[in-house]
Design a protein around this motif. Structure first.
Motif, mmCIF file in Angstrom:
data_model
loop_
_atom_site.group_PDB
_atom_site.id
_atom_site.type_symbol
_atom_site.label_atom_id
_atom_site.label_comp_id
_atom_site.label_asym_id
_atom_site.label_seq_id
_atom_site.Cartn_x
_atom_site.Cartn_y
_atom_site.Cartn_z
ATOM 1 N N LEU A 19 0.770 -1.126 0.062
ATOM 2 C CA LEU A 19 0.053 0.047 -0.002
ATOM 3 C C LEU A 19 0.826 1.322 0.103
ATOM 4 O O LEU A 19 2.075 1.219 0.624
ATOM 5 C CB LEU A 19 -1.011 0.043 1.188
ATOM 6 C CG LEU A 19 -1.808 -1.168 1.372
ATOM 7 C CD1 LEU A 19 -2.646 -1.075 2.540
ATOM 8 C CD2 LEU A 19 -2.739 -1.353 0.133
ATOM 9 N N GLU A 22 -0.070 7.088 0.916
ATOM 10 C CA GLU A 22 -1.726 7.542 1.074
ATOM 11 C C GLU A 22 -2.813 6.814 1.453
ATOM 12 O O GLU A 22 -3.477 7.049 2.051
ATOM 13 C CB GLU A 22 -1.877 8.183 -0.602
ATOM 14 C CG GLU A 22 -3.038 9.025 -0.471
ATOM 15 C CD GLU A 22 -3.579 9.539 -1.864
ATOM 16 O OE1 GLU A 22 -3.146 9.049 -3.092
ATOM 17 O OE2 GLU A 22 -4.241 10.557 -2.137
ATOM 18 N N HIS A 23 -2.671 5.395 0.762
ATOM 19 C CA HIS A 23 -3.580 4.372 1.055
ATOM 20 C C HIS A 23 -3.737 4.342 2.898
ATOM 21 O O HIS A 23 -4.625 4.068 3.474
ATOM 22 C CB HIS A 23 -3.239 3.080 0.603
ATOM 23 C CG HIS A 23 -3.285 3.001 -0.857
ATOM 24 N ND1 HIS A 23 -2.529 2.402 -1.689
ATOM 25 C CD2 HIS A 23 -4.163 3.588 -1.760
ATOM 26 C CE1 HIS A 23 -2.638 2.621 -2.862
ATOM 27 N NE2 HIS A 23 -3.766 3.382 -2.946
ATOM 28 N N ILE A 26 -5.225 7.205 4.394
ATOM 29 C CA ILE A 26 -6.680 7.115 4.276
ATOM 30 C C ILE A 26 -7.460 6.052 5.237
ATOM 31 O O ILE A 26 -8.362 6.309 5.941
ATOM 32 C CB ILE A 26 -7.064 6.901 2.827
ATOM 33 C CG1 ILE A 26 -6.683 8.032 1.992
ATOM 34 C CG2 ILE A 26 -8.759 6.391 2.750
ATOM 35 C CD1 ILE A 26 -6.567 7.618 0.451
ATOM 36 N N ARG A 27 -6.690 4.783 5.408
ATOM 37 C CA ARG A 27 -7.151 3.853 6.194
ATOM 38 C C ARG A 27 -7.145 4.476 7.696
ATOM 39 O O ARG A 27 -8.205 3.951 8.467
ATOM 40 C CB ARG A 27 -6.149 2.615 6.031
ATOM 41 C CG ARG A 27 -6.697 1.642 6.867
ATOM 42 C CD ARG A 27 -5.857 0.128 6.664
ATOM 43 N NE ARG A 27 -4.456 0.506 7.096
ATOM 44 C CZ ARG A 27 -3.623 -0.244 6.817
ATOM 45 N NH1 ARG A 27 -3.604 -1.512 6.395
ATOM 46 N NH2 ARG A 27 -2.299 -0.203 7.275
ATOM 47 N N LEU A 78 -9.766 9.432 -5.733
ATOM 48 C CA LEU A 78 -8.799 8.446 -5.046
ATOM 49 C C LEU A 78 -8.859 7.073 -6.207
ATOM 50 O O LEU A 78 -9.578 7.232 -7.083
ATOM 51 C CB LEU A 78 -9.235 7.642 -3.788
ATOM 52 C CG LEU A 78 -9.289 8.977 -2.795
ATOM 53 C CD1 LEU A 78 -9.849 8.468 -1.561
ATOM 54 C CD2 LEU A 78 -7.969 9.588 -2.607
ATOM 55 N N ALA A 82 -7.568 2.479 -2.834
ATOM 56 C CA ALA A 82 -8.059 3.439 -1.847
ATOM 57 C C ALA A 82 -9.445 2.970 -1.438
ATOM 58 O O ALA A 82 -9.996 2.945 -0.197
ATOM 59 C CB ALA A 82 -7.724 5.020 -2.094
ATOM 60 N N TYR A 83 -10.353 2.876 -2.593
ATOM 61 C CA TYR A 83 -11.699 2.639 -2.305
ATOM 62 C C TYR A 83 -11.956 1.413 -1.575
ATOM 63 O O TYR A 83 -12.583 1.203 -0.473
ATOM 64 C CB TYR A 83 -12.342 2.483 -3.673
ATOM 65 C CG TYR A 83 -13.986 2.065 -3.674
ATOM 66 C CD1 TYR A 83 -14.969 2.806 -3.001
ATOM 67 C CD2 TYR A 83 -14.297 1.103 -4.318
ATOM 68 C CE1 TYR A 83 -16.145 2.461 -2.851
ATOM 69 C CE2 TYR A 83 -15.691 0.552 -4.389
ATOM 70 C CZ TYR A 83 -16.464 1.221 -3.716
ATOM 71 O OH TYR A 83 -17.795 0.857 -3.730
#
Ligand SMILES: Cc1cc2nc3c(=O)[nH]c(=O)nc-3n(C[C@H](O)[C@H](O)[C@H](O)COP(=O)(O)OP(=O)(O)OC[C@H]3O[C@@H](n4cnc5c(N)ncnc54)[C@H](O)[C@@H]3O)c2cc1C
Length: 392
Positions: A19, A22-23, A26-27, A78, A82-83
């Motif tokens: 990952l 950024e991932h 976000i998480r 994104l 990321a989704y």
């Protein structure tokens, strides 16, 4: 293994390395927000069979709606991984929370973005992204679930507009939706997408009560009786069944990530319990039968994580096929169901009460196995891909 490091417990193959920063950011932000703002209210909502108050606005505020929609329309801009990461965090709390975000993002915002006019995009997408508007997706009908091509809802020409007639059933958020993306056949039997808004004459909504699954999500019917549809209410870019199927591909992909969250929540709950619960003078985690369950669960979780991650990369590269998505949806939901069942066994009688999330996840996952294409249908899609022969 350090038992206080919960990430390490279920990131057995160090997939975090795959990952981006950024991932992970976000998480962390979704995890922190959803556990603070939604998780404390989920069990009570599920017990009372009621939607969590203000859920859509909260999801909008924390950036969980329309993750892949460009920022100029209010989305997150994104990538697909990321989704997926977002869906996983939501479903770790409850499948109803992930379902709300899936429907809004993949089944309502996605078709408006893909097939809508500029005017429709500007009007609806920012409001849907913020959760100010609640959307629904009407494909399934009382007589047609796995076979939506046979839908009976019709769109008939009437002067400069159209008339919509028919009924949709089992629709997530139907009772509370402000608008719905509805699929209907025109007079040439081609499937068209229509944006129906609450308040249109002849449009009614009805709640489906007494569910034992996804109890913190409301489900219902959308009924259309000569609803007048203008040209401006149509999704003009839709090409027959490819329209609704493209939405389902997006949502099914999100499910393949989401259910890992539910599985991990069950697994971690069971592991904590087994390490503390003493029987015959020892923690039940010390017995080989229980260790086998944990070993198998972790193996299946890890395989599902790899499948979801790889699918996300393929999707970001524009190379994921609908058949690959079917395989991941089916495998990962089945994995999560089995993990939930095994975890519930490990808690014994405690596994059936709401003090722990496992039974709620287990009941939710039964619906997840049915919606967005059933377990059987996804198997047949793989079978068709392998043999070139359709069995349905
Ligand atoms: C909680 C919940 C929320 C939902 N939300 C939405 C929503 O927002 N929008 C929407 O449009 N729909 C929604 N659905 C509907 C869902 O997508 C359908 O239930 C699903 O597609 C299956 O349709 P069905 O229930 O009519 O089952 P059926 O199609 O009647 O199938 C019944 C059984 O027969 C099997 N079967 C069917 N055909 C074949 C075949 N050819 N060969 C072998 N076996 C077969 C199926 O696998 C299944 O096990 C929701 C459903 C639930 C439970």
């Amino acid at each position: 293994m350090n038992m206080t490091d919960t990430t390490r417990i279920t990131d057995y193959y160090l997939l975090d390395d795959l990952l981006s920063d950024e991932h992970k950011m976000i998480r962390a932000s979704i995890r922190q927000a959803i556990r603070k703002d939604v998780r404390p209210f989920v069990e009570d909502a599920a017990q009372r069979h009621q939607q969590i108050d203000g859920l859509m606005q909260t999801l909008g505020e924390i950036g969980a709606l329309g993750a892949c929609i460009p920022a100029e329309y209010g989305g997150g801009g994104l990538d697909q991984v990321a989704y997926g990461v977002i869906m996983q965090e939501l479903e770790a709390v409850d499948s109803a929370v992930r379902s709300a975000a899936s429907v809004q993002s993949s089944l309502v915002m996605y078709p408006i973005f893909m097939y809508g006019s500029e005017e429709q995009k500007r009007k609806f997408l920012p409001e849907l992204a913020s959760g100010n508007l609640v959307g629904a997706f009407g494909l399934t009908e009382p007589n047609h679930g796995s076979d939506p091509r046979s839908m009976e809802t019709t769109l008939r020409k009437d002067g400069v507009g159209y008339r919509l007639n028919g009924a949709k059933m089992w629709i997530t958020n139907a009772p509370i939706c402000d608008m719905a993306v509805v699929w209907a056949k025109d007079e040439e039997s081609r499937v068209r997408g229509v944006l129906v808004q609450n308040g249109m004459d002849g449009f009614t909504r009805k709640e489906t009560l007494h569910k034992w699954s996804l109890r913190a999500s409301c489900t219902g019917e959308l009924i259309f009786n000569e609803v007048y549809i203008t040209e401006g209410d149509l999704l003009l870019g839709v090409d027959n069944m490819a329209g609704p199927l493209s939405c389902l591909n997006s949502a099914r992909y999100g499910i393949s990530w989401g259910v890992i969250g539910a599985a991990v929540d069950c697994y971690q709950t069971a592991l904590r319990y087994a390490l503390e619960r003493m029987q015959f003078g020892k923690p039940i985690a010390s017995y080989q039968l229980q260790q086998r369950k944990f070993s198998e669960m972790l193996t299946e979780i890890t395989k599902a994580q790899l499948l979801a991650w790889r699918l996300g990369v393929l999707k970001d590269e524009g190379r994921a096929s609908p058949q690959q998505i079917s395989m991941a949806k089916r495998n990962n939901v089945q994995m999560a169901l089995e993990v939930a069942r095994e975890s519930r066994q490990i808690l014994g009688a405690m596994g059936i009460v709401g003090d722990f999330p496992i039974m709620r996840h287990l009941m939710n996952l039964e619906s997840v196995s049915t919606y967005e294409g059933t377990h059987d249908i996804h198997l047949l899609i793989t079978g068709q891909d392998v043999t070139g022969i359709s069995a349905f």
